[in-house]
Design a protein around this motif. Structure first.
Motif, short mmCIF file in Angstrom:
data_model
loop_
_atom_site.label_atom_id
_atom_site.label_comp_id
_atom_site.label_asym_id
_atom_site.label_seq_id
_atom_site.Cartn_x
_atom_site.Cartn_y
_atom_site.Cartn_z
N GLN A 11 0.94 -1.11 -0.06
CA GLN A 11 0.00 0.02 0.08
C GLN A 11 0.83 1.29 0.03
O GLN A 11 2.15 1.31 0.47
CB GLN A 11 -0.91 -0.03 1.37
CG GLN A 11 -1.85 -1.06 1.49
CD GLN A 11 -2.89 -0.89 0.03
OE1 GLN A 11 -3.32 -0.06 -0.52
NE2 GLN A 11 -3.02 -2.37 -0.83
N ASP A 186 -3.38 -2.10 -3.73
CA ASP A 186 -4.98 -2.13 -4.07
C ASP A 186 -4.98 -1.18 -5.21
O ASP A 186 -4.71 0.10 -5.10
CB ASP A 186 -5.29 -1.70 -2.53
CG ASP A 186 -7.03 -1.16 -2.74
OD1 ASP A 186 -7.45 -2.01 -3.41
OD2 ASP A 186 -7.31 -0.34 -2.27
N ALA A 189 -6.75 2.01 -4.60
CA ALA A 189 -5.85 3.22 -3.58
C ALA A 189 -4.70 3.75 -4.58
O ALA A 189 -4.72 5.12 -4.51
CB ALA A 189 -5.18 2.52 -2.44
N ASP A 192 -6.78 6.39 -6.70
CA ASP A 192 -6.91 7.45 -5.85
C ASP A 192 -5.95 8.54 -5.81
O ASP A 192 -5.94 9.66 -5.48
CB ASP A 192 -7.50 7.34 -4.36
CG ASP A 192 -8.66 6.71 -4.58
OD1 ASP A 192 -9.56 6.93 -5.60
OD2 ASP A 192 -9.33 6.18 -3.68
N ASN A 193 -4.48 7.94 -5.75
CA ASN A 193 -3.38 8.60 -5.95
C ASN A 193 -2.66 9.21 -7.17
O ASN A 193 -1.67 9.63 -7.25
CB ASN A 193 -2.31 7.98 -4.93
CG ASN A 193 -2.59 7.69 -3.33
OD1 ASN A 193 -2.86 8.65 -2.94
ND2 ASN A 193 -2.42 6.68 -3.06
#
Length: 343
Positions: A11, A186, A189, A192-193
């Motif tokens: 992550q 993931d 995630a 999202d970044n």
């Protein structure tokens, strides 16, 4: 080869504020000018113009600062004097520079052979340009870097976010998903970044770069992708008559890119197209050269030439770099992004 069985699910461990404080040497927030006696209103005007760090002030000429609405020549003089007290803009020794270069982060490309060719990966504080024909793997490398940049540092990542400026409409978020799975991350995630913007004109492209400073001063970004840097310039400027103006505008855009790289310690990866060179002569087997001319050639720190190999294999050649020998590496495009070639 990168071990794909990651214990911690890879992550993105966005660094705590304490860790960021160690990195503060990288840039001084523009708010520090207030302590030097600069009016908070004037600092706000600088921020509105896309200047969020003291280093950013020093990267502008006084002429461009006075063109900001509400800043007189006297105010600009005062701001520049205050900025000079906060950051060293003079000479440093080679030893100091060597220590400063330790802050450079090398981000894995996903292929060990390609990483070795690049001396460890795509590096921050520099512009890496990849040029080649269509289907040579430029955008695939960009997609893989979107994921690998978010890996922790000990896994050869950048532990930071990614900004993607797309001029050709070739970014595919669904392509990120299998790459994230390959790295054991993931996908939600990871997506999202990534912040994404589609540019339609060269002016829009430049304004998107100006707007990035605000985001990069607040969050830990490690990679900026521009795919491709030249496409809109080839559309918006036509013929020899507009060539001088095109190169001038291109130079300003590239200057902005290198300032972003050095101001925020991010890696800039940009793709470039090729042009046919009919005057290349009979003896040159491949009469294609990168677009953008000398302006683009001088702005790039590292230039990579990509070409098709057999099947899904691609060949990357160091075309120009200040610290790397001219050599080649073979890599492969897989569902999980860029990887080492399988014979």
């Amino acid at each position: 080869m990168i071990d794909l069985k990651y214990e911690d699910q890879g992550q993105l461990q966005l660094v705590d504020r304490e860790e960021v404080d160690d990195e503060d040497d990288c840039f001084e927030a523009i708010d520090k000018l207030i302590a030097q006696g600069i009016n908070a209103g004037d600092v706000k005007k600088l921020q509105d113009a896309g200047i969020y760090t003291v280093n950013g002030v020093m990267m502008h000429t006084k002429k461009s600062l006075t063109s900001i609405k509400g800043l007189s020549e006297a105010k600009v003089e005062k701001i520049c004097e205050a900025a000079e007290k906060l950051v060293n803009v003079g000479y440093v020794t080679g030893s100091d520079l060597l220590i400063k270069r330790k802050s450079v982060i090398k981000i894995t490309t996903g292929s060990q052979a390609l990483d070795e060719l690049l001396g460890g990966g795509i590096e921050t504080l520099a512009i890496t340009e990849a040029f080649g024909e269509f289907r040579s793997g430029k955008t695939q490398l960009a997609h893989t870097l979107c994921v690998s940049t978010q890996l922790p540092i000990h896994m050869h990542g950048g532990n930071g976010k990614v900004a993607y400026i797309d001029t050709e409409g070739t970014f595919r978020p669904d392509r990120i998903v299998p790459i994230a799975e390959r790295f054991g991350m993931d996908a939600g995630a990871v997506l999202d970044n990534i912040i994404y913007a589609r540019a339609y004109t060269y002016e829009h492209q430049y304004n998107l770069l100006l707007g990035l400073a605000a985001k990069m001063s607040e969050e830990p970004f490690r990679l900026l992708i521009v795919d491709s840097v030249i496409a809109l310039f080839r559309v918006d400027f036509t013929g020899r008559g507009e060539l001088a103006e095109r190169q001038q505008k291109l130079a300003q855009m590239l200057s902005r890119l290198i300032k972003i790289a050095e101001e925020f310690n991010v890696a800039v990866y940009m793709t470039n197209q090729v042009i046919a060179d009919p005057g290349g002569g009979v003896f040159i087997s491949d009469p294609k050269k990168p677009a953008g001319g000398h302006v683009l050639a001088h702005a790039s720190t590292i230039r990579l030439m990509l070409r098709k190999g057999k099947g899904e294999q691609r060949v990357c050649k160091i075309f120009d770099a200040p610290n790397l020998p001219e050599a080649e590496a073979i890599f492969q495009i897989t569902p999980g992004g860029i990887a080492d070639a399988k014979d």
